[in-house]
Design an enzyme around this catalytic site. Structure first.
Site, PDB file in Angstrom:
ATOM      1  N   HIS A 204      42.450  -0.467  10.858  1.00  0.00           N
ATOM      2  CA  HIS A 204      41.497   0.016   9.853  1.00  0.00           C
ATOM      3  C   HIS A 204      42.253   0.459   8.604  1.00  0.00           C
ATOM      4  CE1 HIS A 204      38.583   0.967  13.408  1.00  0.00           C
ATOM      5  NE2 HIS A 204      38.836  -0.318  13.275  1.00  0.00           N
TER       6      HIS A 204
ATOM      7  N   ASP B 268      37.111  -6.402  11.260  1.00  0.00           N
ATOM      8  CA  ASP B 268      37.705  -6.369   9.922  1.00  0.00           C
ATOM      9  C   ASP B 268      36.671  -6.396   8.804  1.00  0.00           C
ATOM     10  OD1 ASP B 268      40.155  -6.435  11.200  1.00  0.00           O
ATOM     11  OD2 ASP B 268      40.316  -8.625  11.066  1.00  0.00           O
TER      12      ASP B 268
HETATM   13  P1  GDP Z   1      38.266  -2.716   9.458  1.00  0.00           P
HETATM   14  O1  GDP Z   1      39.109  -3.144  10.603  1.00  0.00           O
HETATM   15  O2  GDP Z   1      36.822  -3.017   9.658  1.00  0.00           O
HETATM   16  O3  GDP Z   1      38.479  -1.289   9.055  1.00  0.00           O
HETATM   17  O4  GDP Z   1      38.719  -3.606   8.210  1.00  0.00           O
HETATM   18  P2  GDP Z   1      40.230  -4.025   7.810  1.00  0.00           P
HETATM   19  O5  GDP Z   1      40.932  -2.846   7.274  1.00  0.00           O
HETATM   20  O6  GDP Z   1      40.874  -4.762   8.921  1.00  0.00           O
HETATM   21  O7  GDP Z   1      39.941  -5.119   6.703  1.00  0.00           O
HETATM   22  C1  GDP Z   1      39.108  -4.852   5.617  1.00  0.00           C
HETATM   23  C2  GDP Z   1      39.922  -5.053   4.332  1.00  0.00           C
HETATM   24  O8  GDP Z   1      39.042  -5.110   3.234  1.00  0.00           O
HETATM   25  C3  GDP Z   1      40.863  -3.909   4.046  1.00  0.00           C
HETATM   26  O9  GDP Z   1      42.022  -4.413   3.432  1.00  0.00           O
HETATM   27  C4  GDP Z   1      40.083  -3.027   3.072  1.00  0.00           C
HETATM   28  O10 GDP Z   1      40.933  -2.292   2.191  1.00  0.00           O
HETATM   29  C5  GDP Z   1      39.309  -4.069   2.314  1.00  0.00           C
HETATM   30  N1  GDP Z   1      38.001  -3.638   1.808  1.00  0.00           N
HETATM   31  C6  GDP Z   1      37.062  -2.853   2.400  1.00  0.00           C
HETATM   32  N2  GDP Z   1      35.964  -2.781   1.646  1.00  0.00           N
HETATM   33  C7  GDP Z   1      36.206  -3.537   0.554  1.00  0.00           C
HETATM   34  C8  GDP Z   1      35.414  -3.900  -0.601  1.00  0.00           C
HETATM   35  O11 GDP Z   1      34.267  -3.524  -0.752  1.00  0.00           O
HETATM   36  N3  GDP Z   1      36.017  -4.737  -1.508  1.00  0.00           N
HETATM   37  C9  GDP Z   1      37.285  -5.206  -1.362  1.00  0.00           C
HETATM   38  N4  GDP Z   1      37.790  -6.027  -2.289  1.00  0.00           N
HETATM   39  N5  GDP Z   1      38.032  -4.886  -0.290  1.00  0.00           N
HETATM   40  C10 GDP Z   1      37.498  -4.079   0.659  1.00  0.00           C
HETATM   41  P1  IMO Z   2      39.140  -4.097  13.871  1.00  0.00           P
HETATM   42  O1  IMO Z   2      38.766  -2.764  14.500  1.00  0.00           O
HETATM   43  C1  IMO Z   2      39.484  -8.430  14.137  1.00  0.00           C
HETATM   44  C2  IMO Z   2      40.030 -10.154  18.125  1.00  0.00           C
HETATM   45  C3  IMO Z   2      41.374 -10.816  18.276  1.00  0.00           C
HETATM   46  C4  IMO Z   2      41.045 -11.882  19.292  1.00  0.00           C
HETATM   47  C5  IMO Z   2      40.053 -11.180  20.205  1.00  0.00           C
HETATM   48  C6  IMO Z   2      40.657 -10.584  21.455  1.00  0.00           C
HETATM   49  O2  IMO Z   2      40.311  -4.018  12.987  1.00  0.00           O
HETATM   50  O3  IMO Z   2      37.951  -4.733  13.247  1.00  0.00           O
HETATM   51  P2  IMO Z   2      42.241  -8.504  21.920  1.00  0.00           P
HETATM   52  O4  IMO Z   2      43.602  -8.186  21.410  1.00  0.00           O
HETATM   53  O5  IMO Z   2      41.230  -7.457  21.631  1.00  0.00           O
HETATM   54  O6  IMO Z   2      42.249  -8.886  23.370  1.00  0.00           O
HETATM   55  O7  IMO Z   2      41.817  -9.843  21.123  1.00  0.00           O
HETATM   56  O8  IMO Z   2      39.480 -10.144  19.430  1.00  0.00           O
HETATM   57  N1  IMO Z   2      40.062  -8.744  17.657  1.00  0.00           N
HETATM   58  C7  IMO Z   2      39.867  -8.375  16.386  1.00  0.00           C
HETATM   59  N2  IMO Z   2      39.676  -9.121  15.285  1.00  0.00           N
HETATM   60  N3  IMO Z   2      39.478  -7.092  14.060  1.00  0.00           N
HETATM   61  C8  IMO Z   2      39.664  -6.325  15.162  1.00  0.00           C
HETATM   62  O9  IMO Z   2      39.588  -4.986  15.133  1.00  0.00           O
HETATM   63  C9  IMO Z   2      39.894  -6.973  16.393  1.00  0.00           C
HETATM   64  N4  IMO Z   2      40.121  -6.546  17.650  1.00  0.00           N
HETATM   65  C10 IMO Z   2      40.217  -7.633  18.409  1.00  0.00           C
HETATM   66  O10 IMO Z   2      41.824 -11.355  17.054  1.00  0.00           O
HETATM   67  O11 IMO Z   2      40.373 -12.949  18.657  1.00  0.00           O
HETATM   68 MG    MG Z   3      40.716  -4.457  11.014  1.00  0.00          MG
END
Ligand code: GDP
Ligand code: IMO
Ligand code: MG
Length: 436
Positions: free
Chosen positions: A49, A21
């Site tokens: 994502h 994340d």
């Molecule tokens: P990912 O799984 O790595 O793609 O990330 P996620 O989507 O799970 O979580 C990242 C969150 O941060 C999302 O809600 C994005 O819209 C937000 N985000 C990404 N870059 C930025 C940034 O530079 N600033 C802010 N405020 N939010 C961001």
């Molecule tokens: P993105 O791509 C955050 C974490 C789960 C749990 C552990 C194992 O969005 O960054 P699983 O379901 O894979 O067996 O869970 O890994 N986890 C993530 N946490 N972002 C992810 O993906 C994750 N994918 C798995 O929360 O702790």
């Molecule tokens: Mg994510």
């Protein structure tokens, strides 16, 4: 890509450097326009994502998309997307995601291909994921309950069912029935509607067939012919099955090694690896988190940063930036550069702390420890830096950042030994500072 050669190469990977994340989706969406093909390599629908793009019907409010299995490159017109062999594929989720795109007038036909070697993830994998978590009284991993561990378990124990198997429905049905029977013996007779699931797979067969490719051949051939490929990493390095905080990890190699095996290229092909690193740290689920803030400050970061899981909606645990983790990730992935994300979230904090070293029994540790026992008993060395109050969301040049924010970024670069070529200052596509 001449002047960008150091940062972007013909085969470039973007991956998570912390516990997931970090904001991978946003950079993938930004970079997609520079590449011909965008590919996923590992993980499954545990990934979430998030991407915000301008809404043509509403200039006030951007459109939000959350990608789980479909590569985020689908948002960029004309790009081809590939789901590589290393992914565990839940076809119902995959088709739901494509439908969401179609509903938003994004054409998907002929733009997406799936490896014949992906392992199919069935509803029974999710059931088993839940059963395994329930069986653990303490130390629950806190999985996403998307069936990831059980599907990779079947792959490794060599009873997995691959997309290629589905191409011959009779053989597929036989394997599927055998697996459910065997798994019900092992895990107890969980309630299961075999016929319903089989009929779903029969029904979607014609829809999936044109998407099936030998993805390793497809991608290597594309690269040989001068095409460029961007790989969308999933999860994060500290969730990697080998290099993460085992057993509080996911079940695949989320780090650079997984990129190679997950799309079927040799390491010499990979010219650039961009690590996505949040300007603080978050983690969802159980497991060690050295710099976690269990106080109001942690709550504040969660609220301002919107730190709630994109897949499960769970609140993310929040803490200070950990340079020990950052440096470890630079090493494990041989990062070319980083995208420091969410710097804007830290605006308004009076001071910022960065973990610079771990000490155990008075001795400084060289790297990130494998032992959870050690991790739980480390002493953390922090440095403290002054914060800033200016809004960063409109800043597009590094030099225009407040001096304290510049100093914070430079300190992180110095501690982890990698350049922040991209700095995130907001959720939207345009909210990014590019350096060099
Ligand atoms: P990912 O799984 O790595 O793609 O990330 P996620 O989507 O799970 O979580 C990242 C969150 O941060 C999302 O809600 C994005 O819209 C937000 N985000 C990404 N870059 C930025 C940034 O530079 N600033 C802010 N405020 N939010 C961001
Ligand atoms: P993105 O791509 C955050 C974490 C789960 C749990 C552990 C194992 O969005 O960054 P699983 O379901 O894979 O067996 O869970 O890994 N986890 C993530 N946490 N972002 C992810 O993906 C994750 N994918 C798995 O929360 O702790
Ligand atoms: Mg994510």
């Amino acid at each position: 890509m001449s002047t960008e050669a150091k940062i972007l190469a013909n085969l470039t990977a973007v991956l998570g450097t912390q516990w997931g994340d970090e904001g991978k989706g946003k950079l993938i969406d930004i970079l997609a326009q520079k590449f011909d093909i965008i590919a996923r390599a590992t993980g499954g629908a545990n990934a979430g994502h998030t991407i915000y793009i301008p809404d043509p019907n509403n200039p006030e409010k951007p459109q939000k998309f959350v990608f789980h299995l479909v590569p985020a490159g689908m948002l960029t017109e004309g790009k081809i997307c590939v789901v590589g062999n290393g992914v565990v594929m839940h076809l119902p989720t995959f088709f739901e995601e494509l439908q969401i795109l179609e509903d938003a007038n994004i054409k998907t036909e002929g733009r997406i291909f799936v490896s014949d070697r992906v392992h199919l993830l069935f509803k029974y994998h999710k059931e088993i994921d839940g059963l395994q978590e329930t069986a653990k009284s303490n130390n629950k991993i806190g999985t996403t309950k998307r069936g990831i561990g059980p599907c990779y378990t079947d792959k490794i124990r060599r009873i997995g069912i691959r997309l290629q198997d589905l191409m011959d429905f009779e053989t597929f049905e036989k394997k599927y029935r055998e697996n459910v029977e065997m798994l019900q013996k092992e895990y107890g007779k969980f309630d299961y509607d075999i016929e319903k699931e089989l009929s779903y797979y029969k029904k979607i067969l014609d829809k999936v067939k044109p998407m099936v490719v030998d993805s390793a051949y497809y991608l290597n051939n594309a690269l040989d012919n001068g095409k460029t490929v961007l790989v969308e990493g999933a999860n994060g390095t500290l969730l990697d099955i080998d290099h993460g905080t085992y057993p509080f990890v996911t079940s695949s190699n989320a780090s650079a090694g997984g990129i190679i095996t997950g799309i079927g290229v040799g390491p010499r092909r990979l010219g650039s690896v961009i690590g996505i690193m949040k300007a603080y740290t978050t983690r969802v689920g159980g497991g060690p988190f050295p710099t976690e803030l269990l106080d109001e400050l942690g709550e504040k970061i969660r609220t301002i940063g919107g730190e709630f899981g994109a897949t499960t909606g769970r609140p993310r645990r929040c803490g200070w930036f950990d340079a020990v983790v950052g440096k470890y990730s630079v090493m494990i992935n041989t990062l070319t550069s980083i995208n420091l994300t969410k710097l804007d979230v830290l605006t308004g904090l009076p001071f910022l702390k960065i973990a610079t070293a771990y000490k155990y029994k008075g001795e400084k540790l060289n790297s990130f420890p494998s032992s959870l026992e050690i991790l739980e008993n480390i002493e953390i060395e922090y440095i403290e830096m002054p914060g800033w109050t200016e809004d960063l969301s409109k800043v597009r040049k590094f030099e225009d950042l407040p001096a304290n924010a510049q100093a914070y970024v430079k300190k992180i670069e110095e501690l982890i030994g990698c350049r922040a070529n991209f700095i995130g200052v907001g959720i939207e596509r345009g909210d990014m500072i590019f350096r060099d």
